[in-house]
Design a protein around this motif. Structure first.
Motif, PDB file in Angstrom:
ATOM      1  N   ILE A 197       0.831  -1.198   0.000  1.00 22.11           N
ATOM      2  CA  ILE A 197       0.000   0.000   0.000  1.00 22.11           C
ATOM      3  C   ILE A 197       0.870   1.254   0.000  1.00 22.11           C
ATOM      4  O   ILE A 197       0.525   2.264  -0.613  1.00 22.11           O
ATOM      5  N   VAL A 198       2.009   1.196   0.684  1.00 22.13           N
ATOM      6  CA  VAL A 198       2.925   2.340   0.690  1.00 22.13           C
ATOM      7  C   VAL A 198       3.382   2.636  -0.729  1.00 22.13           C
ATOM      8  O   VAL A 198       3.418   3.798  -1.161  1.00 22.13           O
ATOM      9  N   ASP A 199       3.727   1.598  -1.479  1.00 23.67           N
ATOM     10  CA  ASP A 199       4.180   1.786  -2.858  1.00 23.67           C
ATOM     11  C   ASP A 199       3.092   2.418  -3.720  1.00 23.67           C
ATOM     12  O   ASP A 199       3.377   3.254  -4.588  1.00 23.67           O
ATOM     13  N   VAL A 200       1.845   2.034  -3.478  1.00 25.05           N
ATOM     14  CA  VAL A 200       0.731   2.599  -4.244  1.00 25.05           C
ATOM     15  C   VAL A 200       0.635   4.102  -4.006  1.00 25.05           C
ATOM     16  O   VAL A 200       0.484   4.891  -4.946  1.00 25.05           O
ATOM     17  N   HIS A 201       0.752   4.521  -2.746  1.00 23.99           N
ATOM     18  CA  HIS A 201       0.628   5.950  -2.443  1.00 23.99           C
ATOM     19  C   HIS A 201       1.826   6.744  -2.970  1.00 23.99           C
ATOM     20  O   HIS A 201       1.666   7.884  -3.423  1.00 23.99           O
ATOM     21  N   VAL A 202       3.013   6.163  -2.911  1.00 24.70           N
ATOM     22  CA  VAL A 202       4.183   6.835  -3.487  1.00 24.70           C
ATOM     23  C   VAL A 202       3.990   6.993  -4.995  1.00 24.70           C
ATOM     24  O   VAL A 202       4.284   8.052  -5.570  1.00 24.70           O
ATOM     25  N   LYS A 203       3.499   5.956  -5.639  1.00 29.34           N
ATOM     26  CA  LYS A 203       3.232   6.015  -7.080  1.00 29.34           C
ATOM     27  C   LYS A 203       2.232   7.125  -7.396  1.00 29.34           C
ATOM     28  O   LYS A 203       2.421   7.907  -8.340  1.00 29.34           O
ATOM     29  N   ASN A 204       1.162   7.216  -6.590  1.00 29.24           N
ATOM     30  CA  ASN A 204       0.161   8.261  -6.812  1.00 29.24           C
ATOM     31  C   ASN A 204       0.763   9.652  -6.647  1.00 29.24           C
ATOM     32  O   ASN A 204       0.472  10.572  -7.426  1.00 29.24           O
ATOM     33  N   LEU A 205       1.595   9.825  -5.614  1.00 31.07           N
ATOM     34  CA  LEU A 205       2.247  11.119  -5.397  1.00 31.07           C
ATOM     35  C   LEU A 205       3.107  11.501  -6.596  1.00 31.07           C
ATOM     36  O   LEU A 205       3.029  12.633  -7.098  1.00 31.07           O
ATOM     37  N   ARG A 206       3.924  10.588  -7.039  1.00 28.63           N
ATOM     38  CA  ARG A 206       4.810  10.887  -8.164  1.00 28.63           C
ATOM     39  C   ARG A 206       4.023  11.252  -9.414  1.00 28.63           C
ATOM     40  O   ARG A 206       4.386  12.192 -10.140  1.00 28.63           O
ATOM     41  N   GLU A 207       2.954  10.530  -9.675  1.00 27.95           N
ATOM     42  CA  GLU A 207       2.157  10.816 -10.868  1.00 27.95           C
ATOM     43  C   GLU A 207       1.538  12.201 -10.810  1.00 27.95           C
ATOM     44  O   GLU A 207       1.491  12.920 -11.816  1.00 27.95           O
ATOM     45  N   LYS A 208       1.059  12.599  -9.634  1.00 28.76           N
ATOM     46  CA  LYS A 208       0.433  13.914  -9.512  1.00 28.76           C
ATOM     47  C   LYS A 208       1.448  15.033  -9.735  1.00 28.76           C
ATOM     48  O   LYS A 208       1.163  16.019 -10.426  1.00 28.76           O
ATOM     49  N   PHE A 209       2.634  14.901  -9.147  1.00 28.14           N
ATOM     50  CA  PHE A 209       3.657  15.930  -9.334  1.00 28.14           C
ATOM     51  C   PHE A 209       4.206  15.909 -10.760  1.00 28.14           C
ATOM     52  O   PHE A 209       4.405  16.964 -11.372  1.00 28.14           O
ATOM     53  N   ASN A 210       4.453  14.726 -11.284  1.00 31.82           N
ATOM     54  CA  ASN A 210       5.026  14.616 -12.628  1.00 31.82           C
ATOM     55  C   ASN A 210       4.090  15.129 -13.716  1.00 31.82           C
ATOM     56  O   ASN A 210       4.539  15.447 -14.821  1.00 31.82           O
ATOM     57  N   SER A 211       2.796  15.214 -13.417  1.00 27.82           N
ATOM     58  CA  SER A 211       1.860  15.747 -14.405  1.00 27.82           C
ATOM     59  C   SER A 211       2.111  17.225 -14.671  1.00 27.82           C
ATOM     60  O   SER A 211       1.674  17.767 -15.692  1.00 27.82           O
TER      61      SER A 211
END
Length: 232
Positions: A197-211
């Motif tokens: 679950i930690v990896d999922v939230h890190v992935k979501n964070l990165r996607e939001k910033f990288n957009s």
């Protein structure tokens, strides 16, 4: 309506389960509004304010995962607790990607559900009352008091769990946190879930910033966890 009681929207198509959970929650000081399916829950959310949503994944007409994503798109701070079938890891992971904050696996103890509901509300209230200094890094602004994040002068909308994760790492650059530490320190010691679950939230964070622009602050430390590092 009792303004002193936390208001919970309980969404499940099993009447017996709703009745049982409602009794436990009300005995623990909650005000409970029931909805038998996703469409009825959607109508309640449009007309009423809630402090927490308890949401079954498998429902007719409008399933819980779809409703979870709809809620999160308009109410970023509203805690969401999913009810999932045993062994449905894919649903749980997808639920976190859609913005859920926690889950309970069926069949569950009403006491456990009540404890998790209280924990979500504690984290939510504690978070809203936090008033710490701004965190400033190149092109990045984090305002803990307002739950506000700017990246290249554009606001980034984060869920409470994503924001707590970002704050934990950003407060101590270069400090490496294991997944277990992140779950305990960012989300509370009573938070139990798969480490993925930690990896999922890190992935979501990165996607939001990288957009908006490439975001290199969140670094993976292979075999250990994650750290916050200011690029040179």
């Amino acid at each position: 309506m009792d303004l002193l009681k936390p208001r919970v929207l309980l969404v499940d198509d099993e009447a017996g389960l709703r009745e049982l959970v409602q009794v436990y929650l009300e005995n623990s000081g909650f005000e409970v509004i029931e909805a038998a399916d996703g469409l009825k829950a959607e109508a309640e959310l449009k007309n009423e304010a809630f402090d927490l949503v308890i949401l079954d994944v498998m429902m007719p007409q409008l399933d819980g995962l779809t409703l979870c994503r709809m809620i999160r798109s308009s109410q970023v701070d509203l805690p969401i607790l999913l009810l999932t079938a045993k062994g449905e890891e894919a649903d749980r992971l997808l639920g976190f990607e859609y913005g859920a904050d926690d889950y309970v696996v069926k069949p569950f103890s009403p006491r456990e559900l009540t404890a998790r509901a209280k924990a979500l509300l504690r984290r939510s209230v504690k978070f809203q009352q936090t008033n710490e200094a701004l965190l400033r890094y190149p092109n990045l602004l984090i305002d803990n008091a307002r739950h506000w994040v700017e990246w290249f002068n554009q606001e980034i909308i984060l869920t409470p769990k994503e924001f707590s994760l970002l704050i934990l790492l950003a407060k101590k650059p270069l400090q490496v946190y294991s997944r277990e530490q992140i779950m305990s320190l960012a989300w509370g010691e009573d938070y139990l879930a798969e480490l993925r679950i930690v990896d999922v939230h890190v992935k979501n964070l990165r996607e939001k910033f990288n957009s908006i622009a490439p975001f290199n602050y969140l670094q993976t430390v292979w075999g250990i966890g994650y750290k916050f590092e200011v690029p040179r």
